[in-house]
Design an enzyme around this catalytic site. Structure first.
Site, PDB file in Angstrom:
ATOM      1  N   ASP A   1      57.044  18.980 -53.753  1.00  0.00           N
ATOM      2  CA  ASP A   1      57.985  20.092 -53.962  1.00  0.00           C
ATOM      3  C   ASP A   1      59.388  19.503 -53.924  1.00  0.00           C
ATOM      4  O   ASP A   1      60.142  19.702 -52.969  1.00  0.00           O
ATOM      5  CB  ASP A   1      57.773  21.158 -52.886  1.00  0.00           C
ATOM      6  CG  ASP A   1      56.362  21.696 -52.931  1.00  0.00           C
ATOM      7  OD1 ASP A   1      56.088  22.551 -53.771  1.00  0.00           O
ATOM      8  OD2 ASP A   1      55.516  21.231 -52.145  1.00  0.00           O
TER       9      ASP A   1
ATOM     10  N   GLN B   1      58.951  33.993 -49.351  1.00  0.00           N
ATOM     11  CA  GLN B   1      59.148  33.023 -50.424  1.00  0.00           C
ATOM     12  C   GLN B   1      58.219  33.270 -51.609  1.00  0.00           C
ATOM     13  O   GLN B   1      58.225  32.504 -52.573  1.00  0.00           O
ATOM     14  CB  GLN B   1      59.013  31.594 -49.903  1.00  0.00           C
ATOM     15  CG  GLN B   1      57.609  31.159 -49.547  1.00  0.00           C
ATOM     16  CD  GLN B   1      57.645  29.811 -48.848  1.00  0.00           C
ATOM     17  OE1 GLN B   1      58.109  29.686 -47.715  1.00  0.00           O
ATOM     18  NE2 GLN B   1      57.176  28.770 -49.536  1.00  0.00           N
TER      19      GLN B   1
ATOM     20  N   SER C   1      47.070  20.085 -54.354  1.00  0.00           N
ATOM     21  CA  SER C   1      47.739  21.360 -54.073  1.00  0.00           C
ATOM     22  C   SER C   1      46.711  22.381 -53.609  1.00  0.00           C
ATOM     23  O   SER C   1      45.550  22.352 -54.041  1.00  0.00           O
ATOM     24  CB  SER C   1      48.428  21.871 -55.344  1.00  0.00           C
ATOM     25  OG  SER C   1      48.762  23.245 -55.203  1.00  0.00           O
TER      26      SER C   1
ATOM     27  N   GLY D   1      57.096  16.967 -48.365  1.00  0.00           N
ATOM     28  CA  GLY D   1      56.511  16.196 -49.461  1.00  0.00           C
ATOM     29  C   GLY D   1      57.379  16.236 -50.711  1.00  0.00           C
ATOM     30  O   GLY D   1      58.010  17.252 -51.016  1.00  0.00           O
TER      31      GLY D   1
ATOM     32  N   HIS E   1      45.373  20.143 -46.783  1.00  0.00           N
ATOM     33  CA  HIS E   1      44.654  19.169 -47.603  1.00  0.00           C
ATOM     34  C   HIS E   1      45.244  17.789 -47.343  1.00  0.00           C
ATOM     35  O   HIS E   1      46.095  17.629 -46.458  1.00  0.00           O
ATOM     36  CB  HIS E   1      44.710  19.559 -49.082  1.00  0.00           C
ATOM     37  CG  HIS E   1      46.115  19.844 -49.580  1.00  0.00           C
ATOM     38  ND1 HIS E   1      47.129  18.914 -49.558  1.00  0.00           N
ATOM     39  CD2 HIS E   1      46.661  20.978 -50.100  1.00  0.00           C
ATOM     40  CE1 HIS E   1      48.229  19.435 -50.064  1.00  0.00           C
ATOM     41  NE2 HIS E   1      47.977  20.700 -50.383  1.00  0.00           N
TER      42      HIS E   1
ATOM     43  N   ARG F   1      46.561  25.223 -54.523  1.00  0.00           N
ATOM     44  CA  ARG F   1      46.200  26.083 -55.658  1.00  0.00           C
ATOM     45  C   ARG F   1      45.157  25.448 -56.574  1.00  0.00           C
ATOM     46  O   ARG F   1      44.595  26.142 -57.421  1.00  0.00           O
ATOM     47  CB  ARG F   1      47.451  26.421 -56.472  1.00  0.00           C
ATOM     48  CG  ARG F   1      48.437  27.295 -55.717  1.00  0.00           C
ATOM     49  CD  ARG F   1      49.504  27.848 -56.640  1.00  0.00           C
ATOM     50  NE  ARG F   1      50.255  28.915 -55.999  1.00  0.00           N
ATOM     51  CZ  ARG F   1      51.368  28.735 -55.298  1.00  0.00           C
ATOM     52  NH1 ARG F   1      51.849  27.535 -55.148  1.00  0.00           N
ATOM     53  NH2 ARG F   1      51.981  29.762 -54.743  1.00  0.00           N
TER      54      ARG F   1
ATOM     55  N   HIS G   1      49.058  17.360 -46.927  1.00  0.00           N
ATOM     56  CA  HIS G   1      49.580  17.714 -45.597  1.00  0.00           C
ATOM     57  C   HIS G   1      49.202  16.633 -44.575  1.00  0.00           C
ATOM     58  O   HIS G   1      50.020  16.253 -43.728  1.00  0.00           O
ATOM     59  CB  HIS G   1      48.999  19.048 -45.123  1.00  0.00           C
ATOM     60  CG  HIS G   1      49.278  20.214 -46.023  1.00  0.00           C
ATOM     61  ND1 HIS G   1      48.311  20.821 -46.776  1.00  0.00           N
ATOM     62  CD2 HIS G   1      50.432  20.888 -46.277  1.00  0.00           C
ATOM     63  CE1 HIS G   1      48.847  21.836 -47.459  1.00  0.00           C
ATOM     64  NE2 HIS G   1      50.125  21.897 -47.174  1.00  0.00           N
TER      65      HIS G   1
HETATM   66  P1  AMP Z   1      52.874  23.970 -48.374  1.00  0.00           P
HETATM   67  O1  AMP Z   1      51.831  24.180 -47.333  1.00  0.00           O
HETATM   68  O2  AMP Z   1      52.345  24.033 -49.777  1.00  0.00           O
HETATM   69  O3  AMP Z   1      54.116  24.803 -48.161  1.00  0.00           O
HETATM   70  O4  AMP Z   1      53.345  22.474 -48.217  1.00  0.00           O
HETATM   71  C1  AMP Z   1      53.785  21.977 -46.978  1.00  0.00           C
HETATM   72  C2  AMP Z   1      54.353  20.613 -47.168  1.00  0.00           C
HETATM   73  O5  AMP Z   1      53.348  19.755 -47.716  1.00  0.00           O
HETATM   74  C3  AMP Z   1      55.527  20.593 -48.151  1.00  0.00           C
HETATM   75  O6  AMP Z   1      56.527  19.708 -47.652  1.00  0.00           O
HETATM   76  C4  AMP Z   1      54.902  20.046 -49.400  1.00  0.00           C
HETATM   77  O7  AMP Z   1      55.812  19.380 -50.250  1.00  0.00           O
HETATM   78  C5  AMP Z   1      53.877  19.085 -48.831  1.00  0.00           C
HETATM   79  N1  AMP Z   1      52.833  18.786 -49.813  1.00  0.00           N
HETATM   80  C6  AMP Z   1      52.017  19.667 -50.436  1.00  0.00           C
HETATM   81  N2  AMP Z   1      51.226  19.022 -51.328  1.00  0.00           N
HETATM   82  C7  AMP Z   1      51.559  17.712 -51.279  1.00  0.00           C
HETATM   83  C8  AMP Z   1      51.126  16.538 -51.962  1.00  0.00           C
HETATM   84  N3  AMP Z   1      50.190  16.565 -52.888  1.00  0.00           N
HETATM   85  N4  AMP Z   1      51.721  15.355 -51.649  1.00  0.00           N
HETATM   86  C9  AMP Z   1      52.709  15.304 -50.709  1.00  0.00           C
HETATM   87  N5  AMP Z   1      53.153  16.379 -50.024  1.00  0.00           N
HETATM   88  C10 AMP Z   1      52.596  17.565 -50.300  1.00  0.00           C
END
Ligand code: AMP
Length: 284
Positions: free
Chosen positions: A153, A61, A188, A150, A34, A190, A37
């Site tokens: 998290d 995880q 997110s 990001g 999204h 989710r 990313h």
């Molecule tokens: P994930 O695919 O959820 O494991 O996230 C991958 C990376 O994208 C992680 O470093 C997250 O912190 C970052 N990320 C996810 N959502 C956001 C957001 N809304 N703003 C900034 N970074 C994000």
């Protein structure tokens, strides 16, 4: 954009880039990409490095099997988003190559104690062991690089920074700001599971954080977060003011910039958010 799944090809690609004088940027993701990313990809690209993005839904995880099964998977859209936002090489490793023994217990685990035991670590046992173990492996396969994460998290970012410090990994960790929808909700994977009504209630997380913009004591900030969340018809997991490195809870004697953390379950969907917050000591 190159597509890679084989670990040896991934390692050689990164080695070749460095041999030809280019820096390597790594952006780890679990797919279902999204705008959050995409912003990481663009930040990595802007650094001038060659951008490697990984897409791996890491089962180690997930503390809850249902969450793993229902985790969104959108591989075609992901490839498009990666390509359009500057990714040079999209790595989609197989589960067998990343964790050959899974689902049997994998012997090697990286545990980051302290920061990794609190908040998300306490609520989701084993979560940060899974994160640290997979991120360590991504770093080893990629080699010396700049890695983009990001602030969404924020605790994960702190766990990764601690691991890099402790293990002297040749990785420069770069934290990037939270991307939000126009209504304030942190983007997110989710969020797609929120009904319109649940989404309205979920906005209480960002609304609570927006309300701690002025300097105040840790207790007053905490009380404000609680009031907003408790009045919103959601189940609050935690609402705290913490040290941004150790994640220890702040006292009312402290001054300076710390982090406000909120987590809640909204109609079965677990959401987290955070923001910088300024503390002034009581009586100051
Ligand atoms: P994930 O695919 O959820 O494991 O996230 C991958 C990376 O994208 C992680 O470093 C997250 O912190 C970052 N990320 C996810 N959502 C956001 C957001 N809304 N703003 C900034 N970074 C994000």
């Amino acid at each position: 954009m190159e597509h890679v799944s084989d670990l040896g090809t991934w390692r050689s690609y990164a080695n070749e880039q460095r041999a030809s004088g280019r820096g390597v940027a790594l952006v780890p993701t679990m797919g279902a990409l999204h705008e959050g990313h995409a912003a990481l990809f663009r930040a990595a690209k802007a650094s001038g490095d060659v951008v490697i993005a990984t897409l791996f839904v890491n089962p180690r995880q997930f503390d809850n099997g249902d969450d793993l099964v229902s985790y969104p998977r959108t591989p075609e859209d992901d490839a498009l988003i990666a390509k359009e936002n500057g990714v040079d090489c999209l790595v989609v490793p197989t589960l067998e190559s990343m964790w050959p023994d899974y689902p049997h217990a994998t012997s090697t685990t990286v545990s980051v104690h302290g920061v990794g035991d609190l908040f998300e670590g306490a609520e989701r046992p084993g979560h940060f062991d899974g994160v640290a173990s997979v991120v360590a492996k991504l770093f080893i396969l990629t080699g010396p690089c700049r890695a983009f994460f990001g602030e969404k998290d924020f605790q994960q970012l702190a766990v990764v920074r601690q691991m890099v410090r402790d293990l002297a990994l040749e990785v420069q960790v770069v934290g990037c700001p939270i991307v939000r929808d126009p209504d304030g909700l942190a983007v997110s994977s989710r969020n797609r599971y929120l009904s319109p009504d649940a989404r309205r209630r979920a906005l209480s997380l960002s609304r609570a954080l927006a309300g701690v913009g002025n300097p105040d004591t840790a207790s007053n900030h905490r009380r404000h977060l609680r009031e907003v969340l408790d009045g919103a018809g959601i189940v609050t997991s935690y609402a705290e003011i913490v040290d941004p490195v150790t994640f220890e809870v702040c006292s009312d004697d402290e001054a300076g910039v710390r982090r406000a953390l909120v987590a809640a379950v909204v109609d079965g969907v677990r959401l987290i958010d955070n923001a910088a917050v300024t503390l002034v000591p009581r009586g100051a």
